[in-house]
Write a protein that holds these residues in place. Structure first.
Motif, PDB file in Angstrom:
ATOM      1  N   ALA A 175     -44.803 -16.880   1.293  1.00  0.00           N
ATOM      2  CA  ALA A 175     -44.598 -18.327   1.112  1.00  0.00           C
ATOM      3  C   ALA A 175     -44.879 -18.704  -0.109  1.00  0.00           C
ATOM      4  CB  ALA A 175     -45.015 -19.382   2.220  1.00  0.00           C
ATOM      5  N   LEU A 213     -44.091 -21.512  -3.605  1.00  0.00           N
ATOM      6  CA  LEU A 213     -43.614 -22.852  -4.326  1.00  0.00           C
ATOM      7  C   LEU A 213     -43.825 -22.648  -5.789  1.00  0.00           C
ATOM      8  CD1 LEU A 213     -42.182 -25.452  -3.891  1.00  0.00           C
ATOM      9  CD2 LEU A 213     -44.125 -26.749  -3.563  1.00  0.00           C
ATOM     10  N   LEU A 227     -38.454 -22.537  -3.764  1.00  0.00           N
ATOM     11  CA  LEU A 227     -39.209 -22.557  -2.488  1.00  0.00           C
ATOM     12  C   LEU A 227     -38.910 -21.209  -1.678  1.00  0.00           C
ATOM     13  CD1 LEU A 227     -41.297 -23.308  -0.308  1.00  0.00           C
ATOM     14  CD2 LEU A 227     -39.241 -24.371   0.921  1.00  0.00           C
ATOM     15  N   ASP A 228     -39.892 -19.955  -1.795  1.00  0.00           N
ATOM     16  CA  ASP A 228     -39.531 -18.903  -1.005  1.00  0.00           C
ATOM     17  C   ASP A 228     -40.278 -19.132   0.376  1.00  0.00           C
ATOM     18  OD1 ASP A 228     -38.221 -17.827  -3.009  1.00  0.00           O
ATOM     19  OD2 ASP A 228     -39.988 -16.928  -3.866  1.00  0.00           O
ATOM     20  N   ALA A 229     -39.430 -19.069   1.508  1.00  0.00           N
ATOM     21  CA  ALA A 229     -40.039 -19.187   2.845  1.00  0.00           C
ATOM     22  C   ALA A 229     -39.356 -18.265   3.821  1.00  0.00           C
ATOM     23  CB  ALA A 229     -40.008 -20.561   3.222  1.00  0.00           C
ATOM     24  N   PHE A 264     -38.230 -22.699   6.803  1.00  0.00           N
ATOM     25  CA  PHE A 264     -38.619 -23.879   6.270  1.00  0.00           C
ATOM     26  C   PHE A 264     -38.515 -25.087   7.102  1.00  0.00           C
ATOM     27  CE2 PHE A 264     -37.768 -27.436   3.218  1.00  0.00           C
ATOM     28  CZ  PHE A 264     -39.001 -27.716   3.102  1.00  0.00           C
ATOM     29  N   THR A 265     -39.617 -25.933   7.695  1.00  0.00           N
ATOM     30  CA  THR A 265     -39.360 -26.925   8.782  1.00  0.00           C
ATOM     31  C   THR A 265     -39.797 -28.178   8.146  1.00  0.00           C
ATOM     32  OG1 THR A 265     -39.848 -25.242  10.594  1.00  0.00           O
ATOM     33  CG2 THR A 265     -40.163 -27.725  10.832  1.00  0.00           C
ATOM     34  N   VAL A 266     -38.901 -29.154   8.320  1.00  0.00           N
ATOM     35  CA  VAL A 266     -39.100 -30.535   7.740  1.00  0.00           C
ATOM     36  C   VAL A 266     -39.114 -31.435   9.059  1.00  0.00           C
ATOM     37  CG1 VAL A 266     -38.757 -32.352   6.329  1.00  0.00           C
ATOM     38  CG2 VAL A 266     -38.360 -30.070   5.361  1.00  0.00           C
TER      39      VAL A 266
END
Length: 238
Positions: free
Chosen positions: A148, A150, A159-161, A165-167
Motif C-alpha cells: 500500500a 500513497l 494511491l496504490d492499494a 481501498f475502503t472508505v
C-alpha cells in the motif's frame, strides 16, 4: 614549579577526570530509564592501561519533544541500540556539580547503521523496518512496506492499494470520475437495496440490463399499449 604551571596542572587534572559525552549501547530498558554501557575506553595520564567503563543504571532516555511534551518523535528502544551518553551538571543552592557519569542521560538515535543511512536522497524520512514516510519538495510519500502506497506529487495524488481501498464515510467528489475497471453497488444496510441517482444524462455504449426500466412513470416490464388497429398489446415477453 611556577604558579602558572601549577594552575595549568590542576586544570588539566580536573578536565581529565570530567566526562562530557561518550558513545554507548543500551543494555536494557525499563520504566522509561535504561541501563547503559559506554563502548569507549579511556586512558588516564597516570595509567597507560585502557579503562573500561562499567554499565550505568537508571539513565534517563532523552528524545525530541516540544510544546510541553505534546509534540515530538518517539520510537521503540531495545538492548543493543547505540546512544550518546552525555553528562549533565545539576546544581544545588551553592554550586553546580562536576560533569561525571554520576549524572548523565542517554540520547538515542545516534547511529550510522540503519536501513536508510545518511545522507539520504530525500529531504526528510521517517522509517520503521520496511515502512517509511518521506517529505521532499512538492512530494510526500507514505509506504507501509506491504504494497500500500500513497504519493502526493505536485498537484496530484496516487494511491496504490492491491488489497482494496475502503472508505467508511459519506463522500462528495467535485470533478470528473473515471473508472478503468468494473463498478458495483451493493445497496444500503439492513439487507435492503440501494439506489443510484443521476441528475444528468446517462450514455451507455453497452447493454443495459435491469429487472425493469421505468420511463416517465411507465413500467417497461409490464407495459401495454394500443395497436394501430385499436387493440391492446400483450405485455412484453422474455
Amino acid at each position: 614549579m611556577r604558579v602558572v604551571s601549577q594552575v595549568s596542572t590542576i586544570v588539566n587534572q580536573e578536565m581529565a577526570s570530567a566526562i562530557f559525552t561518550l558513545e554507548a549501547k543500551i543494555v536494557s530498558v525499563s520504566g522509561g530509564k535504561a541501563v547503559v554501557k559506554p563502548t569507549a575506553r579511556r586512558v588516564f595520564g597516570d595509567n597507560d592501561e585502557p579503562y573500561e567503563y562499567e554499565a550505568i543504571n537508571d539513565v534517563r532516555l532523552l528524545s525530541l519533544v516540544w510544546n510541553g511534551g505534546k509534540s515530538g518523535i518517539s520510537g521503540e528502544v531495545k538492548a543493543g541500540d547505540d546512544c550518546l551518553l552525555i553528562a549533565i551538571s545539576h546544581t544545588d543552592a551553592q554550586e553546580p556539580d562536576h560533569k561525571t557519569l554520576s549524572a548523565c542521560a542517554a540520547i538515542t538515535g545516534f547511529s550510522d547503521i540503519a536501513a536508510h543511512t545518511m545522507p539520504d536522497s530525500v529531504g526528510l524520512r521517517l522509517f520503521h523496518a520496511a515502512a517509511f514516510v518521506t517529505l521532499d519538495d512538492d512530494d510526500i510519500t507514505i509506504d507501509n512496506g506491504g504494497g500500500a502506497k500513497l504519493v502526493l506529487n505536485g498537484n496530484g495524488i496516487t494511491l496504490d492499494a492491491p488489497g482494496g481501498f475502503t472508505v467508511n464515510a459519506n463522500t462528495q467528489i467535485n470533478g470528473n470520475v473515471g473508472i478503468a475497471g468494473n463498478m458495483s453497488q451493493t445497496g444500503g444496510g439492513g439487507g435492503g437495496g440501494g439506489k443510484a441517482t443521476f441528475s444528468g444524462d446517462v450514455d451507455i455504449t453497452g447493454t443495459s440490463t435491469a429487472a425493469d426500466h421505468n420511463s416517465g412513470g411507465i413500467s417497461g416490464k409490464g407495459h401495454k399499449h394500443k395497436e394501430n388497429g385499436g387493440g391492446i398489446t400483450d405485455a412484453p415477453m422474455a
